[in-house]
Design a protein around this motif. Structure first.
Motif, mmCIF file in Angstrom:
data_model
loop_
_atom_site.group_PDB
_atom_site.id
_atom_site.type_symbol
_atom_site.label_atom_id
_atom_site.label_comp_id
_atom_site.label_asym_id
_atom_site.label_seq_id
_atom_site.Cartn_x
_atom_site.Cartn_y
_atom_site.Cartn_z
ATOM 1 N N VAL A 57 21.776 -39.666 20.391
ATOM 2 C CA VAL A 57 21.295 -38.287 20.407
ATOM 3 C C VAL A 57 20.965 -37.813 18.983
ATOM 4 C CG1 VAL A 57 22.291 -35.963 20.658
ATOM 5 C CG2 VAL A 57 22.329 -37.532 22.572
ATOM 6 N N VAL A 58 21.811 -38.210 18.029
ATOM 7 C CA VAL A 58 21.594 -37.801 16.639
ATOM 8 C C VAL A 58 20.451 -38.619 16.023
ATOM 9 C CG1 VAL A 58 22.676 -37.574 14.362
ATOM 10 C CG2 VAL A 58 24.029 -37.178 16.427
ATOM 11 N N ALA A 59 20.492 -39.934 16.277
ATOM 12 C CA ALA A 59 19.457 -40.813 15.707
ATOM 13 C C ALA A 59 18.066 -40.397 16.210
ATOM 14 C CB ALA A 59 19.757 -42.268 16.065
ATOM 15 N N GLU A 60 17.995 -40.076 17.506
ATOM 16 C CA GLU A 60 16.685 -39.687 18.050
ATOM 17 C C GLU A 60 16.225 -38.341 17.510
ATOM 18 O OE1 GLU A 60 17.175 -40.279 22.302
ATOM 19 O OE2 GLU A 60 17.506 -42.405 21.825
ATOM 20 N N ALA A 61 17.161 -37.394 17.393
ATOM 21 C CA ALA A 61 16.785 -36.078 16.838
ATOM 22 C C ALA A 61 16.272 -36.252 15.410
ATOM 23 C CB ALA A 61 17.997 -35.146 16.850
ATOM 24 N N LEU A 62 16.959 -37.114 14.634
ATOM 25 C CA LEU A 62 16.542 -37.350 13.243
ATOM 26 C C LEU A 62 15.173 -38.023 13.190
ATOM 27 C CD1 LEU A 62 19.788 -38.572 11.443
ATOM 28 C CD2 LEU A 62 18.339 -36.671 10.737
ATOM 29 N N ALA A 63 15.001 -39.060 14.035
ATOM 30 C CA ALA A 63 13.735 -39.806 14.003
ATOM 31 C C ALA A 63 12.572 -38.888 14.392
ATOM 32 C CB ALA A 63 13.813 -41.007 14.947
ATOM 33 N N GLU A 64 12.771 -38.119 15.441
ATOM 34 C CA GLU A 64 11.689 -37.234 15.899
ATOM 35 C C GLU A 64 11.362 -36.192 14.825
ATOM 36 O OE1 GLU A 64 12.364 -35.511 19.767
ATOM 37 O OE2 GLU A 64 10.748 -34.055 19.392
ATOM 38 N N GLN A 65 12.420 -35.617 14.226
ATOM 39 C CA GLN A 65 12.184 -34.593 13.211
ATOM 40 C C GLN A 65 11.558 -35.208 11.961
ATOM 41 O OE1 GLN A 65 12.672 -31.305 14.024
ATOM 42 N NE2 GLN A 65 11.473 -31.012 12.161
ATOM 43 N N ALA A 66 11.954 -36.446 11.639
ATOM 44 C CA ALA A 66 11.397 -37.114 10.449
ATOM 45 C C ALA A 66 9.902 -37.354 10.600
ATOM 46 C CB ALA A 66 12.122 -38.433 10.191
ATOM 47 N N HIS A 67 9.465 -37.481 11.836
ATOM 48 C CA HIS A 67 8.025 -37.678 12.069
ATOM 49 C C HIS A 67 7.293 -36.352 12.231
ATOM 50 C CE1 HIS A 67 7.909 -42.018 12.277
ATOM 51 N NE2 HIS A 67 9.020 -41.993 12.988
ATOM 52 N N THR A 68 8.042 -35.237 12.199
ATOM 53 C CA THR A 68 7.415 -33.937 12.488
ATOM 54 C C THR A 68 7.374 -33.038 11.256
ATOM 55 O OG1 THR A 68 8.365 -34.134 14.701
ATOM 56 C CG2 THR A 68 7.471 -31.988 14.110
ATOM 57 N N LEU A 69 8.566 -32.740 10.705
ATOM 58 C CA LEU A 69 8.656 -31.869 9.522
ATOM 59 C C LEU A 69 10.024 -32.066 8.910
ATOM 60 C CD1 LEU A 69 7.103 -29.516 8.012
ATOM 61 C CD2 LEU A 69 8.494 -27.950 9.383
ATOM 62 N N ILE A 70 10.068 -32.512 7.654
ATOM 63 C CA ILE A 70 11.365 -32.808 7.033
ATOM 64 C C ILE A 70 11.874 -31.632 6.209
ATOM 65 C CG2 ILE A 70 12.547 -34.282 5.340
ATOM 66 C CD1 ILE A 70 10.831 -36.618 6.323
ATOM 67 N N GLN A 71 11.034 -31.097 5.371
ATOM 68 C CA GLN A 71 11.512 -30.071 4.427
ATOM 69 C C GLN A 71 10.384 -29.131 4.074
ATOM 70 O OE1 GLN A 71 14.059 -28.891 2.765
ATOM 71 N NE2 GLN A 71 13.261 -28.105 0.840
ATOM 72 N N VAL A 72 10.662 -27.840 4.202
ATOM 73 C CA VAL A 72 9.797 -26.815 3.599
ATOM 74 C C VAL A 72 10.761 -25.827 2.942
ATOM 75 C CG1 VAL A 72 7.837 -26.985 5.189
ATOM 76 C CG2 VAL A 72 9.776 -25.518 5.778
ATOM 77 N N SER A 73 10.276 -24.885 2.204
ATOM 78 C CA SER A 73 11.213 -23.957 1.570
ATOM 79 C C SER A 73 11.695 -22.946 2.603
ATOM 80 C CB SER A 73 10.550 -23.234 0.405
ATOM 81 O OG SER A 73 9.785 -22.161 0.908
ATOM 82 N N ASN A 74 12.789 -22.284 2.234
ATOM 83 C CA ASN A 74 13.357 -21.280 3.145
ATOM 84 C C ASN A 74 12.547 -19.984 3.162
ATOM 85 O OD1 ASN A 74 15.642 -22.308 4.629
ATOM 86 N ND2 ASN A 74 16.617 -22.657 2.660
ATOM 87 N N GLN A 75 11.388 -19.979 2.503
ATOM 88 C CA GLN A 75 10.504 -18.826 2.647
ATOM 89 C C GLN A 75 9.866 -18.797 4.024
ATOM 90 O OE1 GLN A 75 7.904 -19.208 -0.835
ATOM 91 N NE2 GLN A 75 8.400 -17.049 -1.210
ATOM 92 N N PHE A 76 9.892 -19.960 4.689
ATOM 93 C CA PHE A 76 9.237 -20.049 6.003
ATOM 94 C C PHE A 76 10.268 -20.133 7.120
ATOM 95 C CE2 PHE A 76 6.484 -21.859 2.782
ATOM 96 C CZ PHE A 76 5.338 -21.107 2.969
ATOM 97 N N TYR A 77 9.881 -19.704 8.284
ATOM 98 C CA TYR A 77 10.720 -19.888 9.468
ATOM 99 C C TYR A 77 10.597 -21.349 9.892
ATOM 100 C CZ TYR A 77 10.547 -14.780 9.985
ATOM 101 O OH TYR A 77 10.657 -13.433 9.780
ATOM 102 N N THR A 78 11.715 -21.987 10.215
ATOM 103 C CA THR A 78 11.639 -23.324 10.812
ATOM 104 C C THR A 78 12.538 -23.350 12.051
ATOM 105 O OG1 THR A 78 13.343 -24.130 9.296
ATOM 106 C CG2 THR A 78 11.062 -24.609 8.698
#
Ligand code: PLP
Length: 393
Positions: A57-78
């Motif tokens: 469950v954790v590995a899949e959440a990480l893999a999916e998120q890694a292919h989607t959006l890893i890091q933006v600044s906290n100025q934006f909603y994520t």
């Protein structure tokens, strides 16, 4: 010395005495070293891998998120950050969340928040009372908060604004409280200090005192939170609600994350007064959200209570068998055994040779903090190894 040990001694700062094992893989409650040797892991990254190693469950959440959006600044909603905040608030007594990168950083933020509260409501009070034997992290501020001379002495002088008092003594907190005090910070149960349990009424009476004086109670649930003691948060077992609570460790099942949670009544941060570049980024929040959702949806805390009771009983059996075991203590899956002399390092090494990872929390005490998803079978396995090791002591 292995190639990896040589590289470490050549290139890495020597801040920890490592166990001579290079781990390369983990699954569930097991890890493997670079020689393919298997170990049962009752350390779990120092109470971090709540769902064990590399839970799908954790590995899949990480893999999916890694292919989607890893890091933006906290100025934006994520989105993962807000999903995590929602589930944390919905399942706790706190109202708002800030996300940091570690436990120490969460506690630093909690103390900053208490100082802001002091400026707003307590005529500038800034002092925080903490307990001797506590552990709140390794930043300079948290070294001052942690009442342990061995961590403080190398860094004197310490930042001002912290008062360390006797643990488990409401009277000590009362007599240390002055018009400069803005908060008390406590672990519900001292983890690093040796798995030290307070008297049943301690936290309740401290909370009553804090209310009477108008100061804040900060509970550091970095080690005890997220199911470790058999309830989602330890405060539930002690009948108190903190004004501020910090989490880390088990929340992310291995990714670096911490949180400050606060009641609306103490939520005094204004924009710009606290922040973090990486804190709350989508990658770590996706893992933490997946972890927490799994723990809640699958009632993992019930497993912690059941297996924790079984484990405690089996440790008690060892205590009855070996007279040099003087104590078995803890709650849920944060347990310790104490010996009448300083043999913890030897026992740890023999456990290692027999395929079991445990933690030496004091020279005469071992701590057990396995993944929260283990069953009685894994407990039996660990007990058999301990029994064999202790028989040879
Ligand atoms: N608070 C408690 C109760 C802890 O047990 C720890 C770590 O062991 C910390 C704070 C520090 O957390 P971190 O190592 O993530 O900075």
């Amino acid at each position: 010395m292995s190639k990896w040990q040589e590289l470490e001694s050549k290139y890495f700062m020597h801040t920890v005495n490592r166990v001579p094992v290079t781990l390369v893989k983990g699954e569930g409650a097991r890890v493997w070293d670079d020689n393919g040797r298997e170990y049962l892991d009752f350390v779990a990254g120092w109470a971090v891998n709540s769902l064990g190693h590399c839970h799908p469950v954790v590995a899949e959440a990480l893999a999916e998120q890694a292919h989607t959006l890893i890091q933006v600044s906290n100025q934006f909603y994520t989105i993962p950050q807000l999903q995590l905040a929602e589930i944390l608030v919905q399942h706790s007594c706190l109202d708002k969340v800030f996300i940091s990168n570690s436990g120490a950083e969460a506690n630093e933020g909690a103390v900053k928040l208490a100082r802001r509260y002091g400026k707003h409501h307590l005529k500038g009070a800034y002092e925080v009372i903490s307990a001797i034997g506590s552990f709140h992290g390794r930043t300079l501020g948290m070294v001052a908060a942690s009442g342990q001379v061995k961590h403080q002495e190398p860094y004197l002088p310490l930042p001002i604004g912290f008062v360390n008092v006797e643990y488990n003594s409401v009277a000590a907190i009362k007599s240390a409280t002055t018009d400069k005090t803005c908060a008390v910070i406590l672990e519900p149960l001292q983890g690093e200090g040796g798995v030290n349990l307070p008297d049943d009424d301690y936290l309740k009476e401290v909370k009553e005192w804090c209310e009477q004086k108008g100061i804040l109670l900060i509970l550091d649930e970095i080690q005890t939170g997220v199911g470790r003691l058999g309830t989602l948060f330890a405060y539930e077992q002690y009948g108190v609600e903190p004004d501020i609570m910090t989490l880390a460790k088990g929340l992310g099942s291995g990714v670096p994350i911490g949180t400050i949670m606060v009641k609306d009544s103490a939520n005094v941060f204004a924009p710009g007064e606290h922040g973090s570049t990486y804190g709350g980024n989508p990658l770590v929040c996706a893992a933490a959200y997946a972890t927490l959702k799994y723990i809640i949806d699958n009632n993992v805390v019930d497993n912690v209570r059941k297996v924790g009771r079984y484990f405690t009983g089996r440790l008690e059996e060892l205590k009855n068998k070996y007279s040099f075991i003087t104590d078995v203590r803890g709650r849920g899956l944060l347990l310790a055994i104490e010996f009448d002399h300083e043999i913890a390092a030897d026992v740890l090494n023999s456990c290692l040779e027999n395929g079991l990872l445990v933690n030496r929390v004091k020279p005469n005490a071992l701590r057990f903090m396995p993944p929260l998803i283990i069953g009685n079978g894994e407990v039996d396995e660990a007990i058999n190894i301990l029994d064999k090791v202790l028989a040879a002591v």
